[in-house]
Design an enzyme around this catalytic site. Structure first.
Site, PDB file in Angstrom:
ATOM      1  N   LEU A 329      22.831 -25.015  -7.676  1.00 12.72           N
ATOM      2  CA  LEU A 329      22.348 -24.732  -9.020  1.00 12.72           C
ATOM      3  C   LEU A 329      23.480 -24.161  -9.856  1.00 12.72           C
ATOM      4  CD1 LEU A 329      18.921 -23.100  -8.119  1.00 12.72           C
ATOM      5  CD2 LEU A 329      19.405 -25.504  -8.611  1.00 12.72           C
ATOM      6  N   GLU A 330      23.700 -24.744 -11.033  1.00 13.52           N
ATOM      7  CA  GLU A 330      24.785 -24.308 -11.898  1.00 13.52           C
ATOM      8  C   GLU A 330      24.216 -23.811 -13.225  1.00 13.52           C
ATOM      9  OE1 GLU A 330      27.981 -27.179 -11.934  1.00 13.52           O
ATOM     10  OE2 GLU A 330      27.828 -27.517  -9.773  1.00 13.52           O
ATOM     11  N   SER A 331      24.996 -23.898 -14.288  1.00 10.53           N
ATOM     12  CA  SER A 331      24.622 -23.243 -15.545  1.00 10.53           C
ATOM     13  C   SER A 331      23.297 -23.736 -16.113  1.00 10.53           C
ATOM     14  CB  SER A 331      25.732 -23.434 -16.572  1.00 10.53           C
ATOM     15  OG  SER A 331      26.002 -24.819 -16.759  1.00 10.53           O
ATOM     16  N   ALA A 333      20.607 -24.470 -14.641  1.00 12.46           N
ATOM     17  CA  ALA A 333      19.428 -24.075 -13.876  1.00 12.46           C
ATOM     18  C   ALA A 333      18.969 -22.659 -14.175  1.00 12.46           C
ATOM     19  CB  ALA A 333      19.720 -24.213 -12.382  1.00 12.46           C
ATOM     20  N   GLN A 401      32.436 -23.171  -5.002  1.00 10.91           N
ATOM     21  CA  GLN A 401      33.296 -24.075  -5.776  1.00 10.91           C
ATOM     22  C   GLN A 401      34.441 -23.290  -6.397  1.00 10.91           C
ATOM     23  OE1 GLN A 401      31.146 -26.599  -8.570  1.00 10.91           O
ATOM     24  NE2 GLN A 401      29.273 -26.374  -7.375  1.00 10.91           N
TER      25      GLN A 401
END
Length: 530
Positions: A329-331, A333, A401
């Site tokens: 999940l990144e920005s 989400a 990451q």
């Protein structure tokens, strides 16, 4: 099992085989094991000419040439060679090999077999079944693991000559008048060390560390396979090289009200995709489904969302045969401190783990969401840490990451370490293993994970990410530093972590598109670690 006489014959065949092409080697330098060679560099070695496919150091051209390997064989030198690169004459070689074979056989588990074998010639990429017989390099072999036998990677699994052939095949007999002995004792002291050398490792990467119950090999190469074409192309799972230990399928789609769905790219066939997953799992690979991505979302705001999320995920796992799930999940989400998605994701993973006791769980957050908690502990900064902490017993692998977000602030120096450097990679891993103070110590501390739960996360090449690329040489140096305290830069761990798990990359698709410039050097290096 490894058969030492086959290894000896394979080396002889590789080093002394005759090639129909002649190359003027007068101006070619002799290959050196300590030399550093970049793509396009030509060398001579053992009266043959080779050209480097990419950066390489220490990979012997005689045993590392071929499809997807470090070197290309250009041909035999035409006579204008350096005297240091010319081997003994072919007649003396033949005599020596014959002498070694005839004097070395002390006991045998099968009789001497003469004449040609009737089995078909091995061909990489052919669909072989278990127990099927083939012949290659003068001997006959029986397929033990169908998936590996059928691999397109001849450099790895060609029977008798591939780097890992004995993981897939079992030697049956020689196709000439040579014993298929499995117990050899040389009577020649000069050759005994060669004849008797073999490996007894029962699994890739050696023995796991105490407390490590993960299905992963000791050192793993993890790659994201994406279910969409972003310029790199869409490939079948069946075409993913055997060097990958974990294939993370990206991504699940948000279907609303907590539900998730997996929508296969139109270029792929669903039944074939399911069969490909089963085949990879049969080969010992781990195939998992990932939530999120750069633009991906999930809906986990309330109890109804949570129930739907768990049930729809379980249905996908059952339908496709995935081994587990990955949280990326990144920005988009909405992962922020205090957001309901954090606690609901923790609850969802625990519920899924109770339904699937062997569920594989990994995470791939961007580094501001994790190590960023050292600088601040609000908003996105360190927002993944409560989730990581509460799922540490379920978590198989965390590969943060280390790209697209600039440098990394750490407790080890006043300045931030720049992306792609050995120091950044080593420091980022040490923070996850040894723990670190939150918000410079004002918000408590994060307690570290086991080293076998941690891996580096990096782009596979120049086109795979906007920034943060690291050379494969630096990646291997960082892993070497963490596992063996060698090749370090300024950040030196207080002790070695030989159980450190490995390396993840975005993405398998880009790696294939770029000529496997990431997976071969990094994956091959991981296989050398104890």
């Amino acid at each position: 099992m490894k058969n030492p006489i086959v290894l000896w014959l394979a080396v002889c065949a590789s080093v002394f085989s005759v090639n129909s092409f002649a190359v003027n080697c007068a101006n070619l330098p002799v290959w050196s094991s300590t030399g550093v060679y970049t793509g396009g560099t030509q060398v001579q070695h053992l009266a043959k000419a080779y050209e480097a496919n990419w950066w390489t150091q220490g990979q012997n051209p005689a045993s590392h040439s071929g499809q997807w390997q470090e070197w290309d064989l250009l041909g035999n030198c035409d006579g204008a060679t350096s005297s240091s690169s010319v081997p003994a004459s072919s007649s003396s070689i033949s005599s020596s090999v014959s002498s070694v074979i005839s004097s070395s056989v002390a006991s045998s588990s099968s009789s001497v077999v003469g004449g040609n074998c009737a089995s078909p010639q091995y061909a990489a990429g052919t669909a072989y079944s278990a127990n099927q017989l083939v012949q290659n390099a003068g001997s006959e072999y029986r397929c033990m693991i169908a998936g590996w036998c059928s691999s397109t990677a001849a450099w790895a699994y060609a029977p008798g000559t591939g780097m890992h052939w004995d993981d897939a095949w079992d030697l049956v007999r020689s196709c000439g008048a040579v014993s298929s002995s499995s117990s050899l004792v040389s009577s020649s002291s000069s050759n005994s060390s060669v004849i008797n050398s073999s490996s007894s490792s029962s699994m890739p990467g050696g023995v796991r560390a105490p407390g490590d119950s993960s299905p992963l090999p000791r050192h793993a190469l993890v790659g994201y396979w994406h279910n969409f074409n972003n310029g790199s192309g869409v490939i079948r799972l069946a075409d993913v090289d055997d060097i990958w230990d974990v294939i993370v399928v990206a991504f699940v789609d948000d279907a609303g009200n907590g539900n998730v769905a997996f929508n296969l790219d139109p270029a792929l066939n669903k039944a074939q995709f399911i069969a490909d997953i089963a085949a990879k799992r049969a080969e010992g690979k781990i195939v998992v489904l990932s939530y999120g991505g750069e633009k991906g979302t999930v809906t986990l705001n309330n109890a109804t969302n949570l129930t739907n999320f768990v049930n729809s995920t379980a249905a996908i796992i059952n339908e496709y045969g995935f081994d587990g799930v990955d949280i990326d999940l990144e920005s988009g989400a909405g992962v922020l401190h205090g957001a309901p998605v954090i606690q609901n994701m923790v609850a969802a993973i625990k519920q899924l783990h109770s339904r699937f006791p062997n569920l594989y769980v990994s995470m791939a957050p961007e580094h501001p969401y994790v190590q960023g908690g050292h600088v601040a502990y609000s908003g996105i900064w360190g927002a993944y840490l409560p989730m990581i902490d509460q799922l540490r017993n379920e978590l198989d692998l965390l590969h943060v990451q280390l790209y697209n977000n600039g440098g990394l602030a750490t407790p080890y120096a006043a300045q931030s370490y720049q992306a792609g450097t050995v120091d950044m990679m080593v420091a980022s891993a040490l923070m996850l293993i040894e723990g670190f103070p939150l918000a410079y110590g004002s918000a408590g501390n994060f307690t570290g994970l086991r080293a076998d739960q941690v891996a580096l996360g990096l782009p596979s090449g120049p086109r795979a990410a906007g920034s943060g690329q690291a050379t494969t040489a630096n990646i291997n140096r960082a892993v070497d530093c963490l596992t063996r305290l060698t090749s370090c830069d300024t950040v030196i761990p207080s002790r070695a972590y030989p159980e450190f798990r490995g390396v993840m990359t975005w993405s398998i698709n880009w790696d294939v598109n770029d000529g496997r410039i990431f997976s071969i050097p990094v994956g091959t290096f991981l296989e050398t670690l104890p």
